[in-house]
Every structure is written in C-alpha cells, then in structure tokens.
Design a protein around this motif. Structure first.
Motif, PDB file in Angstrom:
ATOM      1  N   ILE A  15       0.983  -1.117  -0.187  1.00 39.00           N
ATOM      2  CA  ILE A  15      -0.254   0.246  -0.318  1.00 39.00           C
ATOM      3  C   ILE A  15       0.847   1.527   0.622  1.00 39.00           C
ATOM      4  O   ILE A  15       1.730   1.558   0.575  1.00 39.00           O
ATOM      5  CB  ILE A  15      -0.679   0.466   1.197  1.00 39.00           C
ATOM      6  CG1 ILE A  15      -1.746  -1.698   1.177  1.00 39.00           C
ATOM      7  CG2 ILE A  15      -1.731   0.705   1.483  1.00 39.00           C
ATOM      8  CD1 ILE A  15      -2.179  -1.076   2.497  1.00 39.00           C
ATOM      9  N   SER A  16       0.365   1.718  -0.510  1.00 37.43           N
ATOM     10  CA  SER A  16       1.438   3.173  -0.690  1.00 37.43           C
ATOM     11  C   SER A  16       0.016   4.740  -1.304  1.00 37.43           C
ATOM     12  O   SER A  16      -0.672   3.818  -1.583  1.00 37.43           O
ATOM     13  CB  SER A  16       2.315   3.976  -2.176  1.00 37.43           C
ATOM     14  OG  SER A  16       2.076   3.413  -3.016  1.00 37.43           O
ATOM     15  N   HIS A  17       0.775   5.368  -1.115  1.00 39.50           N
ATOM     16  CA  HIS A  17       0.100   6.803  -1.160  1.00 39.50           C
ATOM     17  C   HIS A  17       0.770   7.992  -1.788  1.00 39.50           C
ATOM     18  O   HIS A  17       2.095   8.770  -1.652  1.00 39.50           O
ATOM     19  CB  HIS A  17      -0.379   7.566   0.461  1.00 39.50           C
ATOM     20  CG  HIS A  17      -0.757   6.195   1.110  1.00 39.50           C
ATOM     21  ND1 HIS A  17      -1.919   6.133   0.451  1.00 39.50           N
ATOM     22  CD2 HIS A  17      -0.561   5.551   2.204  1.00 39.50           C
ATOM     23  CE1 HIS A  17      -2.726   4.965   1.675  1.00 39.50           C
ATOM     24  NE2 HIS A  17      -2.204   4.604   2.530  1.00 39.50           N
ATOM     25  N   ARG A  18       0.519   8.292  -3.410  1.00 45.11           N
ATOM     26  CA  ARG A  18       1.415   8.981  -3.376  1.00 45.11           C
ATOM     27  C   ARG A  18       1.278  10.753  -3.600  1.00 45.11           C
ATOM     28  O   ARG A  18       2.102  11.654  -3.650  1.00 45.11           O
ATOM     29  CB  ARG A  18       1.199   8.661  -5.570  1.00 45.11           C
ATOM     30  CG  ARG A  18       1.988   9.928  -6.626  1.00 45.11           C
ATOM     31  CD  ARG A  18       1.620   9.460  -7.893  1.00 45.11           C
ATOM     32  NE  ARG A  18       0.529  10.708  -7.923  1.00 45.11           N
ATOM     33  CZ  ARG A  18      -0.520  11.048  -8.871  1.00 45.11           C
ATOM     34  NH1 ARG A  18       0.110  10.397 -10.012  1.00 45.11           N
ATOM     35  NH2 ARG A  18      -1.229  11.933  -8.684  1.00 45.11           N
ATOM     36  N   ASP A  19       0.647  11.164  -2.892  1.00 52.00           N
ATOM     37  CA  ASP A  19       0.298  12.431  -3.395  1.00 52.00           C
ATOM     38  C   ASP A  19       0.103  12.887  -1.253  1.00 52.00           C
ATOM     39  O   ASP A  19      -0.510  14.072  -1.664  1.00 52.00           O
ATOM     40  CB  ASP A  19      -0.992  13.345  -4.322  1.00 52.00           C
ATOM     41  CG  ASP A  19      -0.287  12.688  -6.007  1.00 52.00           C
ATOM     42  OD1 ASP A  19       0.771  12.737  -5.884  1.00 52.00           O
ATOM     43  OD2 ASP A  19      -1.540  12.437  -6.147  1.00 52.00           O
ATOM     44  N   ARG A  20      -0.842  11.723  -0.590  1.00 50.74           N
ATOM     45  CA  ARG A  20      -0.519  12.195   0.900  1.00 50.74           C
ATOM     46  C   ARG A  20      -0.083  13.202   1.957  1.00 50.74           C
ATOM     47  O   ARG A  20      -0.361  14.521   2.334  1.00 50.74           O
ATOM     48  CB  ARG A  20      -0.742  10.507   1.651  1.00 50.74           C
ATOM     49  CG  ARG A  20      -1.405  11.224   2.920  1.00 50.74           C
ATOM     50  CD  ARG A  20      -0.318  10.128   3.976  1.00 50.74           C
ATOM     51  NE  ARG A  20       1.325   9.604   3.619  1.00 50.74           N
ATOM     52  CZ  ARG A  20       1.484   8.831   3.833  1.00 50.74           C
ATOM     53  NH1 ARG A  20       0.995   7.345   4.341  1.00 50.74           N
ATOM     54  NH2 ARG A  20       3.646   8.847   3.457  1.00 50.74           N
ATOM     55  N   ASP A  21       1.586  13.315   1.523  1.00 50.38           N
ATOM     56  CA  ASP A  21       2.321  13.884   2.254  1.00 50.38           C
ATOM     57  C   ASP A  21       2.736  15.745   0.886  1.00 50.38           C
ATOM     58  O   ASP A  21       2.813  16.598   2.011  1.00 50.38           O
ATOM     59  CB  ASP A  21       3.820  13.904   1.639  1.00 50.38           C
ATOM     60  CG  ASP A  21       3.702  12.013   3.034  1.00 50.38           C
ATOM     61  OD1 ASP A  21       3.226  12.131   3.389  1.00 50.38           O
ATOM     62  OD2 ASP A  21       4.373  11.206   2.578  1.00 50.38           O
ATOM     63  N   ILE A  22       1.763  15.903   0.564  1.00 48.32           N
ATOM     64  CA  ILE A  22       1.999  17.330  -0.194  1.00 48.32           C
ATOM     65  C   ILE A  22       1.071  17.902   0.316  1.00 48.32           C
ATOM     66  O   ILE A  22       0.946  19.009   0.103  1.00 48.32           O
ATOM     67  CB  ILE A  22       1.072  16.947  -2.053  1.00 48.32           C
ATOM     68  CG1 ILE A  22       1.975  15.730  -2.740  1.00 48.32           C
ATOM     69  CG2 ILE A  22       0.576  18.654  -2.493  1.00 48.32           C
ATOM     70  CD1 ILE A  22       1.651  15.537  -4.106  1.00 48.32           C
ATOM     71  N   GLY A  23       0.002  17.895   1.477  1.00 48.15           N
ATOM     72  CA  GLY A  23      -0.632  18.043   2.045  1.00 48.15           C
ATOM     73  C   GLY A  23      -3.060  17.961   1.606  1.00 48.15           C
ATOM     74  O   GLY A  23      -3.559  17.460   0.680  1.00 48.15           O
ATOM     75  N   GLY A  24      -2.872  18.374   1.968  1.00 45.51           N
ATOM     76  CA  GLY A  24      -4.372  18.618   2.153  1.00 45.51           C
ATOM     77  C   GLY A  24      -5.217  19.342   0.843  1.00 45.51           C
ATOM     78  O   GLY A  24      -6.954  19.877   1.528  1.00 45.51           O
ATOM     79  N   LYS A  25      -4.887  20.160   0.195  1.00 49.40           N
ATOM     80  CA  LYS A  25      -5.212  21.247  -0.402  1.00 49.40           C
ATOM     81  C   LYS A  25      -6.335  20.503  -1.374  1.00 49.40           C
ATOM     82  O   LYS A  25      -6.227  19.736  -2.222  1.00 49.40           O
ATOM     83  CB  LYS A  25      -4.533  21.811  -1.033  1.00 49.40           C
ATOM     84  CG  LYS A  25      -3.175  22.480  -0.421  1.00 49.40           C
ATOM     85  CD  LYS A  25      -2.320  23.691  -0.964  1.00 49.40           C
ATOM     86  CE  LYS A  25      -1.225  24.240   0.361  1.00 49.40           C
ATOM     87  NZ  LYS A  25      -0.331  24.883   0.446  1.00 49.40           N
ATOM     88  N   ILE A  26      -7.682  21.357  -1.929  1.00 53.11           N
ATOM     89  CA  ILE A  26      -8.021  20.783  -3.174  1.00 53.11           C
ATOM     90  C   ILE A  26      -7.955  21.074  -4.361  1.00 53.11           C
ATOM     91  O   ILE A  26      -7.037  22.078  -4.112  1.00 53.11           O
ATOM     92  CB  ILE A  26      -9.919  20.944  -2.395  1.00 53.11           C
ATOM     93  CG1 ILE A  26     -10.739  20.473  -3.215  1.00 53.11           C
ATOM     94  CG2 ILE A  26      -9.717  22.970  -2.733  1.00 53.11           C
ATOM     95  CD1 ILE A  26     -12.088  19.778  -2.699  1.00 53.11           C
TER      96      ILE A  26
END
Length: 288
Positions: free
Chosen positions: A277-288
């Motif tokens: 399991i990986s998260h490509r954009d999780r660490d970029i932040g919660g901006k919409i």
C-alpha cells in the motif's frame, strides 16, 4: 542459465537487491554497460566453474549506453540466453527523502533539482518498466520485508508465481496514476475536506476514517472492488502477469483515496495476497 537484469529508479534499492541475489547464489555484477550484456553472459557460460545464475544491474548511471539496452537484450535472445527483468521503484517523496538522508545528488542532475532528475529518470525508464517481468515498489518496505519479497520471487521452490498487488492512492489534481492497471475514482463520496475539523487530517487518522466509512456507498464500493479484484487476479496470474497496480483516486489524494486504499489493501492482505500500500500524494497536503 538464469539471467536477471535488475534496473529501476535510483534510490529504489538496487544495491540491496544485489546483496540478496548474492545470498541466493547468483553471480552478480553492478553497473554493467548494456553493450556488454551478451559478452558477460558468454564469459559466464564459458567459465571453468559453471555459473548457472547471473544477476546484473543496468541503470541510468550508464549514461548514453543505457539507450542501447533493448538492442543488447535482443542480442542476448539471439545468443540463446533467456532473461528476466526486475524493476525496482519507489514514490517520488520516498526517493527524495532517501537522497536527502544520504546527502547524494541525483545522477541525472548532480548540480540541480532532485525532483527534476527523478522526473527525467522516470521518463527514461518508462519502457523498460512496462517490459519488466517483476516490479517491486520499495516505498513502504523495510530491509527485511524487501529481502523477503525478493526471496519469494527468486528462491527455488518459493512463491515466485504469486502476483504482487500495489494499491496506490493519488490525487487527480496532481495527474492520474500513469502506471495504474486499474483506476478507481472515489470522488463520488462525501469529501472530508469540507468538514473544518477534518480538513487538515489525512485519511490515515481515525476521525477521517470514521467519516469516510460511515457512508453506505463507501462500504458497498469497497465490497464491489474486492469482488472484482478477486475475480480478476487468477486470470492475470494465468496470463503471466506478476504485478497489478490498482489506483484509488480522489481530488487531492489526501482524504478519501488514502482511507479507501488502506482498507482495500488490508482486506487483500487478509485474503492472502502479496500487497503493498502506498500513497503518492498524501504528503503534499490536504489542499483541494
């Protein structure tokens, strides 16, 4: 003779892979120019001491020589040497972190931006990744897990024919997951971004997970995706596929896709599938 070509992204673990292959009884050579592949295979076959398992690392450190990789692989086949390709990958964020920890420049941009070098390297390696027999994403693997994953594939009598499943969340605003085999869009679900007390927290926090999974449609969706994957996996294995990349996308890759990717991955692991399991954009932040 078994002939394995190890390649992939710089910083994804090729050196560690070589150590594991040596432990598995492979004769190993690092940073071999592609033009020498056939000559090296010939020398191994003619060795006084029989060499029946060979692993070589070929990557962009070879500079312009790397462009001739496919010609060299074709020459191997012409000379009667069958080969397999192991491609090692990791997310951009993980690669950047590893480079910074080691204080190393990227080989393609020794005096420039890390991300530019990584982006360029992905472009150069795109075709060889498509043609790879095995792909391992090392983003979330400890060294022990990495060794186990390689051993499962290449150890004699191991589980080398089980498919590896990569569940990756991503945000559509940052571009679709280019290497995804199956892409699922979860933007139809209510978005925690619009809940003030949830906005800044990722889909890995309990409060966001509770919000995402309280909706009936979320759980129905997950059930149907699992049902589809369990139906497809045996047929992919039958066709010789060794890795299945499943993308779960929402707007920013921070809330819904992260929570759902984790849940789907956990279910697959519980069902006995080799799953990362990986998260490509999780660490970029919660901006919409």
């Amino acid at each position: 003779m078994k002939f394995l070509v190890i390649t992939g992204m710089s910083g994804a673990g090729k050196s560690q892979a070589m150590k594991v292959m040596e432990d598995l009884g492979y004769y190993c050579m690092d940073n071999l120019p592609p033009a020498l592949l056939s000559k090296f295979a010939e020398l191994c076959r003619e060795s006084k001491k029989p060499i029946d398992k060979v692993a070589v690392v070929v990557d962009i450190r070879g500079g312009e020589f790397f462009q001739h990789l496919f010609e060299s692989l074709k020459e191997l086949c012409t000379n009667g040497v069958s080969y397999e390709i192991l491609f090692l990958d990791a997310t951009d964020n993980v690669l950047i972190k590893r480079y910074k920890e080691l204080r190393r420049p990227h080989p393609l941009t020794p005096d420039g931006s890390l991300i530019n070098g990584i982006t360029r390297e992905r472009e150069l390696l795109h075709e060889v990744k498509i043609r790879a027999d095995y792909i391992i994403d090392t983003s979330k693997l400890s060294l022990a897990m990495f060794r186990e994953e390689i051993s499962k594939i290449f150890l004699e009598g191991g589980e080398n024919r089980r498919i590896s499943i990569s569940i990756t969340s991503f945000g559509y605003k940052y571009g679709i997951l280019l290497d995804g085999d199956l892409i699922f869009d979860v933007r139809f679900l209510p978005n925690p971004y619009y809940i003030p007390e949830l906005k800044k927290y990722s889909g890995e926090t309990e409060s966001v997970k509770e919000y995402v999974f309280k909706w009936k449609q979320t759980n129905i969706f997950i059930s149907k995706v699992i049902e589809l994957l369990e139906f497809l996996i045996p047929y992919y294995v039958e066709e010789g596929k060794t890795q299945l990349v499943v993308g779960i996308g929402c707007t920013g890759g921070f809330h819904r896709s992260v929570a759902i990717a984790n849940r789907i991955g956990e279910i697959l692991i519980g069902n006995g599938h080799r799953t990362i399991i990986s998260h490509r954009d999780r660490d970029i932040g919660g901006k919409i």
